[in-house]
Design a protein around this motif. Structure first.
Motif, PDB file in Angstrom:
ATOM      1  N   ILE A  30      18.730 -31.717  53.562  1.00  0.00           N
ATOM      2  CA  ILE A  30      17.732 -32.226  52.605  1.00  0.00           C
ATOM      3  C   ILE A  30      18.423 -32.841  51.400  1.00  0.00           C
ATOM      4  O   ILE A  30      18.037 -33.917  50.914  1.00  0.00           O
ATOM      5  N   ARG A  31      19.452 -32.166  50.895  1.00  0.00           N
ATOM      6  CA  ARG A  31      20.183 -32.687  49.730  1.00  0.00           C
ATOM      7  C   ARG A  31      20.875 -34.011  50.045  1.00  0.00           C
ATOM      8  O   ARG A  31      20.947 -34.900  49.186  1.00  0.00           O
ATOM      9  N   ALA A  32      21.369 -34.180  51.282  1.00  0.00           N
ATOM     10  CA  ALA A  32      21.991 -35.436  51.690  1.00  0.00           C
ATOM     11  C   ALA A  32      20.976 -36.566  51.724  1.00  0.00           C
ATOM     12  O   ALA A  32      21.273 -37.702  51.319  1.00  0.00           O
ATOM     13  N   GLU A  33      19.748 -36.261  52.188  1.00  0.00           N
ATOM     14  CA  GLU A  33      18.710 -37.294  52.239  1.00  0.00           C
ATOM     15  C   GLU A  33      18.299 -37.751  50.840  1.00  0.00           C
ATOM     16  O   GLU A  33      17.944 -38.908  50.634  1.00  0.00           O
ATOM     17  N   LEU A  34      18.353 -36.842  49.868  1.00  0.00           N
ATOM     18  CA  LEU A  34      17.920 -37.164  48.502  1.00  0.00           C
ATOM     19  C   LEU A  34      19.085 -37.464  47.562  1.00  0.00           C
ATOM     20  O   LEU A  34      18.881 -37.586  46.356  1.00  0.00           O
ATOM     21  N   ASP A  35      20.309 -37.570  48.090  1.00  0.00           N
ATOM     22  CA  ASP A  35      21.474 -37.736  47.221  1.00  0.00           C
ATOM     23  C   ASP A  35      21.397 -39.034  46.418  1.00  0.00           C
ATOM     24  O   ASP A  35      21.776 -39.069  45.243  1.00  0.00           O
ATOM     25  N   SER A  36      20.913 -40.107  47.045  1.00  0.00           N
ATOM     26  CA  SER A  36      20.797 -41.368  46.309  1.00  0.00           C
ATOM     27  C   SER A  36      19.807 -41.242  45.156  1.00  0.00           C
ATOM     28  O   SER A  36      20.012 -41.811  44.074  1.00  0.00           O
ATOM     29  N   ASN A  37      18.728 -40.469  45.353  1.00  0.00           N
ATOM     30  CA  ASN A  37      17.768 -40.241  44.276  1.00  0.00           C
ATOM     31  C   ASN A  37      18.388 -39.421  43.153  1.00  0.00           C
ATOM     32  O   ASN A  37      18.131 -39.673  41.970  1.00  0.00           O
ATOM     33  N   PHE A  38      19.219 -38.440  43.501  1.00  0.00           N
ATOM     34  CA  PHE A  38      19.904 -37.649  42.483  1.00  0.00           C
ATOM     35  C   PHE A  38      20.860 -38.511  41.670  1.00  0.00           C
ATOM     36  O   PHE A  38      21.039 -38.286  40.464  1.00  0.00           O
ATOM     37  N   MET A  39      21.486 -39.512  42.315  1.00  0.00           N
ATOM     38  CA  MET A  39      22.415 -40.373  41.606  1.00  0.00           C
ATOM     39  C   MET A  39      21.701 -41.365  40.704  1.00  0.00           C
ATOM     40  O   MET A  39      22.237 -41.788  39.677  1.00  0.00           O
ATOM     41  N   GLU A  40      20.479 -41.757  41.068  1.00  0.00           N
ATOM     42  CA  GLU A  40      19.772 -42.790  40.316  1.00  0.00           C
ATOM     43  C   GLU A  40      18.923 -42.216  39.185  1.00  0.00           C
ATOM     44  O   GLU A  40      18.786 -42.838  38.134  1.00  0.00           O
ATOM     45  N   ASN A  41      18.315 -41.052  39.387  1.00  0.00           N
ATOM     46  CA  ASN A  41      17.398 -40.494  38.395  1.00  0.00           C
ATOM     47  C   ASN A  41      18.144 -39.631  37.380  1.00  0.00           C
ATOM     48  O   ASN A  41      19.058 -38.872  37.736  1.00  0.00           O
ATOM     49  N   LYS A  42      17.752 -39.746  36.128  1.00  0.00           N
ATOM     50  CA  LYS A  42      18.377 -38.969  35.071  1.00  0.00           C
ATOM     51  C   LYS A  42      17.845 -37.530  35.038  1.00  0.00           C
ATOM     52  O   LYS A  42      18.566 -36.607  34.694  1.00  0.00           O
ATOM     53  N   ARG A  43      16.596 -37.368  35.367  1.00  0.00           N
ATOM     54  CA  ARG A  43      15.984 -36.033  35.362  1.00  0.00           C
ATOM     55  C   ARG A  43      15.853 -35.569  36.813  1.00  0.00           C
ATOM     56  O   ARG A  43      15.082 -36.135  37.576  1.00  0.00           O
ATOM     57  N   ASN A  44      16.602 -34.523  37.155  1.00  0.00           N
ATOM     58  CA  ASN A  44      16.648 -34.051  38.532  1.00  0.00           C
ATOM     59  C   ASN A  44      15.793 -32.818  38.784  1.00  0.00           C
ATOM     60  O   ASN A  44      15.813 -32.265  39.883  1.00  0.00           O
ATOM     61  N   LYS A  45      15.075 -32.377  37.767  1.00  0.00           N
ATOM     62  CA  LYS A  45      14.257 -31.182  37.929  1.00  0.00           C
ATOM     63  C   LYS A  45      13.196 -31.390  38.994  1.00  0.00           C
ATOM     64  O   LYS A  45      12.956 -30.517  39.851  1.00  0.00           O
TER      65      LYS A  45
END
Length: 280
Positions: A30-45
């Motif tokens: 799951i974290r691999a699928e969302l890794d690009s979102n984690f890199m792009e978004n400033k707020r990861n909560k």
């Protein structure tokens, strides 16, 4: 290996309940699928809440804090294994090493693409660029904690020194914007020069390749022409030998016919002589 797996299953945001092997692999997927979102978004909560929701869909009840804590511990273990010499030792020491390696390799590839599109790779030197990429490989997870701390300080009135450092490091001004624009222009020009140099090298390589190909083709044609001339000479020699053989055969036949005529004439003369002798 089983003891290592059990010890790693107990690492996470909370010690109880323990993380199973399948649960940890689902979290990494799951974290691999969302890794690009984690890199792009400033707020990861919100993203960690999404990770928790997806974990619940797979049958694992984990809070966003537990998922985040487990991920941080896995990254820490991965960094610790980087100093080991062989891949077998890394995999033996940390069973999820290959899973995290795939995630960070994909992240590094995205960083390189983003830098290529933004023109960041042309202005910086190779050493500074490689160092910055290595730092960005694990930066998103460490930046989460810094952002949360900065938000807590702004809302709760934390130490003034940290706020001053943060504000000092990012002063919004028109000069910085102009400098960034000029730097981007310089970077784009640098990328254009690199691409032009690359294309020129490609053209030169193609020219050299075509020249070498033409030389090889010319050598092949010369060898083929020489072979054909040799074969023609051999064929002519064969025809001449055949012709000489036929001429000798004809001469032999002529001589044989002449000898036969002489023999016949002698025999005829002898027969006439014998007849005359008998008549007398």
């Amino acid at each position: 290996m089983d003891q290592n797996l059990q010890s790693y299953a107990s690492v996470g945001g909370d010690r109880f309940p323990q993380w199973s092997i399948q649960e940890t692999r689902d979290l990494l997927m799951i974290r691999a699928e969302l890794d690009s979102n984690f890199m792009e978004n400033k707020r990861n909560k919100i993203l960690w809440e999404l990770v928790s929701t997806r974990m619940k869909e797979k049958g694992f009840s984990r809070s966003p804090h537990q998922c985040k804590g487990k991920w941080k511990n896995l990254v820490t273990r991965f960094k610790g294994c980087e100093a080991m010499e062989t891949e077998a030792m890394k995999q033996h020491s940390f069973p999820f090493y290959n899973d995290l390696k795939v995630i960070f390799a994909a992240r590094m590839q995205r960083i390189m693409w983003l830098e290529a599109e933004a023109g960041g790779a042309a202005a910086a030197s190779s050493s500074s660029s490689s160092k910055r990429k290595a730092a960005l490989q694990f930066s998103s997870d460490e930046e989460d904690d810094l952002k949360e701390e900065s938000e807590e300080e702004k809302s709760g009135g934390g130490p003034k020194k940290k706020r001053k450092i943060i504000m000092k490091g990012n002063p919004p001004s028109g000069n910085n914007i102009n400098n960034n624009q000029s730097m981007n222009n310089v970077m784009m020009n640098g990328i254009k020069e690199i691409m032009e140099g690359f294309m020129n090298k490609q053209v030169q390589m193609e020219i050299r390749w075509l020249k070498a190909y033409e030389e090889r083709e010319e050598e092949r044609r010369a060898r083929e022409m020489e072979w054909r001339q040799t074969m023609e000479a051999l064929e002519n020699e064969r025809l001449m030998m055949d012709k000489r053989w036929r001429e000798r055969e004809e001469q032999w036949k002529i001589r044989e016919e002449a000898r036969a005529e002489k023999r016949d004439s002698l025999i005829t003369a002898l027969l006439h002589k014998l007849r005359r002798d008998q008549d007398m």
